[in-house]
Design an enzyme around this catalytic site. Structure first.
Site, PDB file in Angstrom:
ATOM      1  N   CYS A 156       0.806  -1.228   0.000  1.00  0.00           N
ATOM      2  CA  CYS A 156       0.000   0.000   0.000  1.00  0.00           C
ATOM      3  C   CYS A 156       0.836   1.274   0.000  1.00  0.00           C
ATOM      4  O   CYS A 156       0.817   2.019  -0.975  1.00  0.00           O
ATOM      5  CB  CYS A 156      -0.908   0.005   1.222  1.00  0.00           C
TER       6      CYS A 156
HETATM    7  N1  NAD Z   1      -2.656  -6.128   1.730  1.00  0.00           N
HETATM    8  C1  NAD Z   1      -3.050  -5.038   2.367  1.00  0.00           C
HETATM    9  O1  NAD Z   1      -2.638  -4.771   3.501  1.00  0.00           O
HETATM   10  C2  NAD Z   1      -4.046  -4.081   1.730  1.00  0.00           C
HETATM   11  C3  NAD Z   1      -4.648  -3.128   2.549  1.00  0.00           C
HETATM   12  C4  NAD Z   1      -5.580  -2.257   1.984  1.00  0.00           C
HETATM   13  C5  NAD Z   1      -5.841  -2.327   0.631  1.00  0.00           C
HETATM   14  N2  NAD Z   1      -5.216  -3.252  -0.156  1.00  0.00           N
HETATM   15  C6  NAD Z   1      -5.571  -3.262  -1.571  1.00  0.00           C
HETATM   16  O2  NAD Z   1      -6.429  -4.378  -1.817  1.00  0.00           O
HETATM   17  C7  NAD Z   1      -6.192  -4.918  -3.114  1.00  0.00           C
HETATM   18  C8  NAD Z   1      -5.845  -6.395  -2.990  1.00  0.00           C
HETATM   19  O3  NAD Z   1      -4.648  -6.524  -2.240  1.00  0.00           O
HETATM   20  P1  NAD Z   1      -4.198  -7.881  -1.561  1.00  0.00           P
HETATM   21  O4  NAD Z   1      -3.060  -7.531  -0.658  1.00  0.00           O
HETATM   22  O5  NAD Z   1      -5.365  -8.612  -1.014  1.00  0.00           O
HETATM   23  O6  NAD Z   1      -3.643  -8.661  -2.850  1.00  0.00           O
HETATM   24  P2  NAD Z   1      -3.241 -10.211  -2.942  1.00  0.00           P
HETATM   25  O7  NAD Z   1      -2.196 -10.299  -3.982  1.00  0.00           O
HETATM   26  O8  NAD Z   1      -2.962 -10.746  -1.579  1.00  0.00           O
HETATM   27  O9  NAD Z   1      -4.570 -10.916  -3.441  1.00  0.00           O
HETATM   28  C9  NAD Z   1      -5.142 -10.677  -4.664  1.00  0.00           C
HETATM   29  C10 NAD Z   1      -5.762 -11.967  -5.173  1.00  0.00           C
HETATM   30  O10 NAD Z   1      -6.461 -11.666  -6.382  1.00  0.00           O
HETATM   31  C11 NAD Z   1      -6.315 -12.798  -7.242  1.00  0.00           C
HETATM   32  N3  NAD Z   1      -6.617 -12.360  -8.602  1.00  0.00           N
HETATM   33  C12 NAD Z   1      -5.899 -11.557  -9.409  1.00  0.00           C
HETATM   34  N4  NAD Z   1      -6.559 -11.343 -10.556  1.00  0.00           N
HETATM   35  C13 NAD Z   1      -7.727 -12.024 -10.476  1.00  0.00           C
HETATM   36  C14 NAD Z   1      -8.843 -12.176 -11.334  1.00  0.00           C
HETATM   37  N5  NAD Z   1      -8.882 -11.575 -12.522  1.00  0.00           N
HETATM   38  N6  NAD Z   1      -9.847 -12.950 -10.923  1.00  0.00           N
HETATM   39  C15 NAD Z   1      -9.811 -13.570  -9.721  1.00  0.00           C
HETATM   40  N7  NAD Z   1      -8.796 -13.444  -8.862  1.00  0.00           N
HETATM   41  C16 NAD Z   1      -7.767 -12.676  -9.230  1.00  0.00           C
HETATM   42  C17 NAD Z   1      -4.900 -13.258  -6.994  1.00  0.00           C
HETATM   43  O11 NAD Z   1      -4.710 -14.600  -7.394  1.00  0.00           O
HETATM   44  C18 NAD Z   1      -4.773 -13.062  -5.489  1.00  0.00           C
HETATM   45  O12 NAD Z   1      -5.137 -14.223  -4.774  1.00  0.00           O
HETATM   46  C19 NAD Z   1      -5.083  -4.058  -3.708  1.00  0.00           C
HETATM   47  O13 NAD Z   1      -5.668  -3.042  -4.455  1.00  0.00           O
HETATM   48  C20 NAD Z   1      -4.386  -3.479  -2.502  1.00  0.00           C
HETATM   49  O14 NAD Z   1      -3.754  -2.254  -2.801  1.00  0.00           O
HETATM   50  C21 NAD Z   1      -4.330  -4.143   0.368  1.00  0.00           C
END
Ligand code: NAD
Length: 457
Positions: free
Chosen positions: A282
């Site tokens: 982030c």
């Molecule tokens: N990790 C954090 O602490 C956090 C906090 C707040 C916001 N975010 C935001 O949330 C969003 C997700 O982050 P995350 O950390 O959970 O990511 P992540 O990489 O842990 O998980 C994302 C998942 O999406 C899946 N994916 C990708 N493309 C796909 C598709 N077309 N169809 C189905 N599944 C698909 C991936 O296989 C993966 O399992 C991002 O925008 C991030 O900036 C993350």
């Protein structure tokens, strides 16, 4: 698909009824750090939840009742799966049967620091294929203001359905803080901005079932900007305190002591701490979504760019601190055995994406150090996951490992490290997190002069 003529009020009323009775089928696309905790909270609220992820290992884990996210207990996944409330699939065919769909896919940056919306676009295109009247789609991935309106909406409308009339669309930023035991998906207020009042209201009804507080804003654009303000606030303040650490180093002042004392002010000050750089999915990334977007309107986001420069230089500064510490022992980085403690991007978690530790390690390796690391949460770093480009595995944290190193470098201050043991047996320590509280002549701190023994008084 033929365009529906059903008025949005009746579709909204029908969905509202299904949400309040928990009959609604809830979908979460992307089951990572954000999506899985959310899916579990929806299941806890009594919804039947289907998670959709391209990663077959995650799908299998959920369908076997296992968690792979540290903050989500396997017990919960097992219980909700067994109760028929939580399942996962890689097959998008069932999207049409869902009533609500939350999108939680990654939003990284390209090498040029431009937003990479390819995961969002792919997920939305997949949903668009199956979209039917009356569904609610909510984007949760962090992104620049305008994405829901300008990118998501046109893709969903391609087959003739109209957002706000035939289906409902909103943005709600995820605020999960991995490793935080106090603030969880359930008790962190959820900001929601829908395309229309009905969109907002339905999103509020969905979240209201599973999170304690829902905060309405007037549009998806505002909700998108809220998230970027929050993360830019952190990036800029961390940049400020990192620059202060560099100043303190030059002035012979201990920055940690300064911040702790300043934090006693009961108003108008909030402590941020220096470190070896920014990490995670982030803070190092999201502000650049905003700076990229405002370039479109001829605006230069100077705070963001400046904080990016300062924070981006911290891994190099930390590596230089190691070289300086070795220098006091008449040693060079080249040929020295350096044991790094902690590679996750912050304490007590297993996520090492964007971790500054990887950059510090790569620089030390490149300068000729014999490098090893220990991290109880990260057993292995694959060659493709860090700039050092070779696969390395965590070594056990033993007295021999500590005493055999020329320098031990604390890059992530996991609470389970035995700092007493480390101070006792490591001949030389660089502490980039102020993990070691007792001053000692062989402990060098980032943002403080010499061995921290010299700041004892
Ligand atoms: N990790 C954090 O602490 C956090 C906090 C707040 C916001 N975010 C935001 O949330 C969003 C997700 O982050 P995350 O950390 O959970 O990511 P992540 O990489 O842990 O998980 C994302 C998942 O999406 C899946 N994916 C990708 N493309 C796909 C598709 N077309 N169809 C189905 N599944 C698909 C991936 O296989 C993966 O399992 C991002 O925008 C991030 O900036 C993350």
């Amino acid at each position: 698909m033929t365009q529906t003529s059903a008025p949005s009020e009746s579709l909204a009323a029908a969905l509202h009824a299904r949400l309040t009775s928990r009959e609604a089928r809830v979908g979460v696309v992307g089951l990572g750090y954000v999506g899985l905790p959310l899916a579990v909270e929806f299941a806890r609220a009594g919804f039947r939840v289907t998670g959709i992820d391209l990663d077959g290992r995650k799908v299998t884990a959920i369908n076997e009742g296992r968690s792979y996210i540290q903050d989500v207990p396997t017990k919960d996944v097992a219980e909700f799966h067994a109760a028929g409330l939580l399942s996962a699939t890689a097959d998008p065919a069932g999207v049409g049967e869902l009533d609500t769909i939350n999108i939680c896919v990654p939003t990284p940056l390209r090498k040029t620091k431009d937003p990479d919306l390819s995961f969002v676009v792919a997920a939305v295109e997949m949903i668009a294929e199956h979209l039917r009247p009356g569904q609610l789609v909510i984007l949760e991935s962090t992104t620049y203001p305008g994405t829901t309106d300008e990118v998501v909406k046109p893709i969903l409308e391609k087959r003739g359905l109209v957002a706000g009339r035939d289906f409902f669309l909103a943005f709600s930023p995820e605020r999960v803080d991995p490793g935080n035991e106090k603030w969880t998906t359930r008790n962190v207020p959820k900001v929601v901005g829908g395309l229309t009042p009905a969109c907002t209201s339905l999103a509020k009804t969905l979240y209201g079932a599973s999170v304690e507080t829902v905060v309405e804003v007037s549009s998806p654009r505002v909700a998108e900007m809220v998230k970027l303000l929050e993360n830019t606030f952190r990036a800029v303040n961390i940049g400020l305190v990192n620059e202060l650490a560099l100043m303190c180093d030059r002035l012979g002042i201990n920055v940690w002591e300064v911040v702790e004392a300043a934090a006693t002010k009961p108003f108008g000050f909030m402590p941020f701490y220096p470190g070896p750089g920014l990490g995670g999915h982030c803070i190092p990334i999201d502000p650049f979504y905003l700076s990229w977007k405002v370039k479109e309107v001829g605006f230069e986001a100077r705070f963001i760019e400046l904080a990016g420069h300062v924070n981006g230089a911290m891994p190099h500064y930390a590596a230089q601190k190691v070289a300086d510490a070795l220098n006091t022992r008449a040693k060079a980085v080249r040929g020295s055995s350096i044991l790094v403690l902690g590679v996750a991007y912050k304490r007590d978690i297993d996520d090492f994406r964007e971790s500054p530790a990887l950059d510090v390690m790569a620089e030390l390796q490149q300068r000729g150090a014999k490098l090893s690391y220990h991290d109880p949460y990260v057993p292995r770093i694959a060659a493709h996951d860090w700039p050092g480009a070779e696969t390395i595995t965590s070594v056990p944290l033993t007295i021999e490992a500590l005493s055999g190193a020329d320098c031990v470098v604390i890059l992530t201050d996991h609470r389970q490290f035995d700092y007493r043991l480390i101070v006792e047996h490591a001949p030389l320590i660089v502490d980039s997190r102020n993990a070691i509280k007792t001053p000692a002549a062989h402990v060098f701190k980032l943002g403080a002069p010499g061995g921290s023994g010299s700041v004892a008084s």
